[in-house]
Scaffold this motif. Structure first.
Motif, PDB file in Angstrom:
ATOM      1  N   LEU A 101     -43.914   1.535  -8.825  1.00 29.26           N
ATOM      2  CA  LEU A 101     -43.360   0.322  -9.421  1.00 29.26           C
ATOM      3  C   LEU A 101     -44.185  -0.095 -10.628  1.00 29.26           C
ATOM      4  O   LEU A 101     -43.628  -0.460 -11.678  1.00 29.26           O
ATOM      5  N   ASN A 102     -45.500  -0.041 -10.502  1.00 35.78           N
ATOM      6  CA  ASN A 102     -46.365  -0.384 -11.635  1.00 35.78           C
ATOM      7  C   ASN A 102     -46.109   0.542 -12.825  1.00 35.78           C
ATOM      8  O   ASN A 102     -46.067   0.097 -13.986  1.00 35.78           O
ATOM      9  N   GLU A 103     -45.938   1.825 -12.549  1.00 35.19           N
ATOM     10  CA  GLU A 103     -45.664   2.779 -13.629  1.00 35.19           C
ATOM     11  C   GLU A 103     -44.339   2.461 -14.320  1.00 35.19           C
ATOM     12  O   GLU A 103     -44.248   2.518 -15.556  1.00 35.19           O
ATOM     13  N   THR A 104     -43.332   2.135 -13.536  1.00 36.05           N
ATOM     14  CA  THR A 104     -42.032   1.790 -14.122  1.00 36.05           C
ATOM     15  C   THR A 104     -42.128   0.538 -14.974  1.00 36.05           C
ATOM     16  O   THR A 104     -41.578   0.478 -16.085  1.00 36.05           O
ATOM     17  N   LEU A 105     -42.829  -0.478 -14.475  1.00 39.80           N
ATOM     18  CA  LEU A 105     -42.987  -1.716 -15.236  1.00 39.80           C
ATOM     19  C   LEU A 105     -43.729  -1.468 -16.545  1.00 39.80           C
ATOM     20  O   LEU A 105     -43.367  -2.026 -17.595  1.00 39.80           O
ATOM     21  N   ILE A 106     -44.751  -0.615 -16.500  1.00 42.71           N
ATOM     22  CA  ILE A 106     -45.506  -0.297 -17.715  1.00 42.71           C
ATOM     23  C   ILE A 106     -44.626   0.463 -18.701  1.00 42.71           C
ATOM     24  O   ILE A 106     -44.601   0.155 -19.897  1.00 42.71           O
ATOM     25  N   MET A 107     -43.895   1.462 -18.204  1.00 43.38           N
ATOM     26  CA  MET A 107     -43.014   2.247 -19.070  1.00 43.38           C
ATOM     27  C   MET A 107     -41.966   1.364 -19.737  1.00 43.38           C
ATOM     28  O   MET A 107     -41.750   1.445 -20.955  1.00 43.38           O
ATOM     29  N   VAL A 108     -41.301   0.516 -18.954  1.00 45.77           N
ATOM     30  CA  VAL A 108     -40.247  -0.339 -19.482  1.00 45.77           C
ATOM     31  C   VAL A 108     -40.818  -1.357 -20.466  1.00 45.77           C
ATOM     32  O   VAL A 108     -40.236  -1.601 -21.531  1.00 45.77           O
ATOM     33  N   SER A 109     -41.969  -1.942 -20.144  1.00 42.79           N
ATOM     34  CA  SER A 109     -42.566  -2.965 -21.006  1.00 42.79           C
ATOM     35  C   SER A 109     -42.992  -2.385 -22.352  1.00 42.79           C
ATOM     36  O   SER A 109     -42.629  -2.907 -23.420  1.00 42.79           O
ATOM     37  N   ILE A 110     -43.757  -1.294 -22.322  1.00 45.04           N
ATOM     38  CA  ILE A 110     -44.246  -0.695 -23.569  1.00 45.04           C
ATOM     39  C   ILE A 110     -43.080  -0.172 -24.408  1.00 45.04           C
ATOM     40  O   ILE A 110     -43.006  -0.418 -25.621  1.00 45.04           O
ATOM     41  N   SER A 111     -42.163   0.541 -23.769  1.00 46.73           N
ATOM     42  CA  SER A 111     -41.017   1.086 -24.492  1.00 46.73           C
ATOM     43  C   SER A 111     -40.147  -0.025 -25.070  1.00 46.73           C
ATOM     44  O   SER A 111     -39.678   0.073 -26.212  1.00 46.73           O
ATOM     45  N   GLY A 112     -39.950  -1.087 -24.297  1.00 50.53           N
ATOM     46  CA  GLY A 112     -39.135  -2.203 -24.768  1.00 50.53           C
ATOM     47  C   GLY A 112     -39.736  -2.894 -25.970  1.00 50.53           C
ATOM     48  O   GLY A 112     -39.026  -3.226 -26.934  1.00 50.53           O
TER      49      GLY A 112
END
Length: 226
Positions: free
Chosen positions: A22-33
């Motif tokens: 979940l942390n990895e997904t949140l980081i990926m979505v946040s940085i990419s966004g």
């Protein structure tokens, strides 16, 4: 908590992996966004003002940028990931894991943000723009003080839709070694035939989507009321 264990019998022992994913997904979505918005919105502004008949009309530039945007938008995300490993490796040094997924996520979302920004700005009443031109406002002043202000609510909605799409894209990236909830679902759910793990992953992603949509809708309404 027995009823919870009966529904998700495999979740307790996998909980640390769930939190990590979940942390990895949140980081990926946040940085990419963030990067997709920072690059896509300015590109959308350029598209909106350089189209024939617009504020800074320059059809040759608009034609080139529009073709690039439409071409990248038409590429399915899985194919995009598979086609640019050389670029990803050159930028972040690896094509796997969370770092390897961020670059394709950004590239996939920049054209979407650009097109949505263009549409948001082009929906502004042309009479408003002409009125400010008549008052002596420069083109740059009109872009930043009129067009962006009027279109800000629509741009927030575009960012919201992009983030929802990123959550879905991140799961796809995870399924091909990109980490996050997609990788977790494939590795521990599908790969080990654990239905409860797959179901829990879906629930988590749905909660993320609903939360992002709620925040985006609230911000958009708040801005539009102003």
């Amino acid at each position: 908590m027995e009823w919870l264990n009966s529904i998700f019998p495999n979740v307790a022992k996998l909980w640390p992996y769930i939190v990590k994913s979940l942390n990895e997904t949140l980081i990926m979505v946040s940085i990419s966004g963030v990067f997709a918005a920072l690059l896509g919105v300015p590109l959308g502004i350029v598209l909106a003002v350089t189209k024939k008949g617009e504020l800074l009309s320059f059809p040759p530039l608009y034609s080139i940028l529009s073709k690039i945007v439409n071409t990248v938008r038409s590429i399915p995300f899985v194919i995009l990931i598979a086609s640019i490993p050389w670029l990803v490796r050159a930028i972040v040094g690896t094509t796997i894991g969370m770092k390897g997924a961020i670059v394709p996520l950004i590239i996939a979302c920049i054209p979407f943000m650009a097109k949505q920004t263009e549409l948001a700005l082009q929906s502004i009443d042309k009479g408003v723009i002409e009125a400010y031109r008549a008052m002596g406002f420069s083109e740059i002043a009109i872009i930043f003080k009129v067009m962006l202000k009027e279109g800000f609510s629509a741009i927030i909605q575009a960012v919201t839709i992009m983030l929802v799409g990123l959550i879905s894209y991140s799961a796809v990236a995870g399924s091909v070694g990109g980490g996050g909830l997609g990788d977790f679902a494939i590795r521990y759910g599908y790969g080990q035939n654990k239905t409860d793990v797959m179901f829990l992953t879906i629930v988590i992603m749905l909660v993320m989507v609903f939360f992002v949509q709620w925040v985006g809708d609230s911000l958009s309404k708040l801005v539009s009321h102003r």
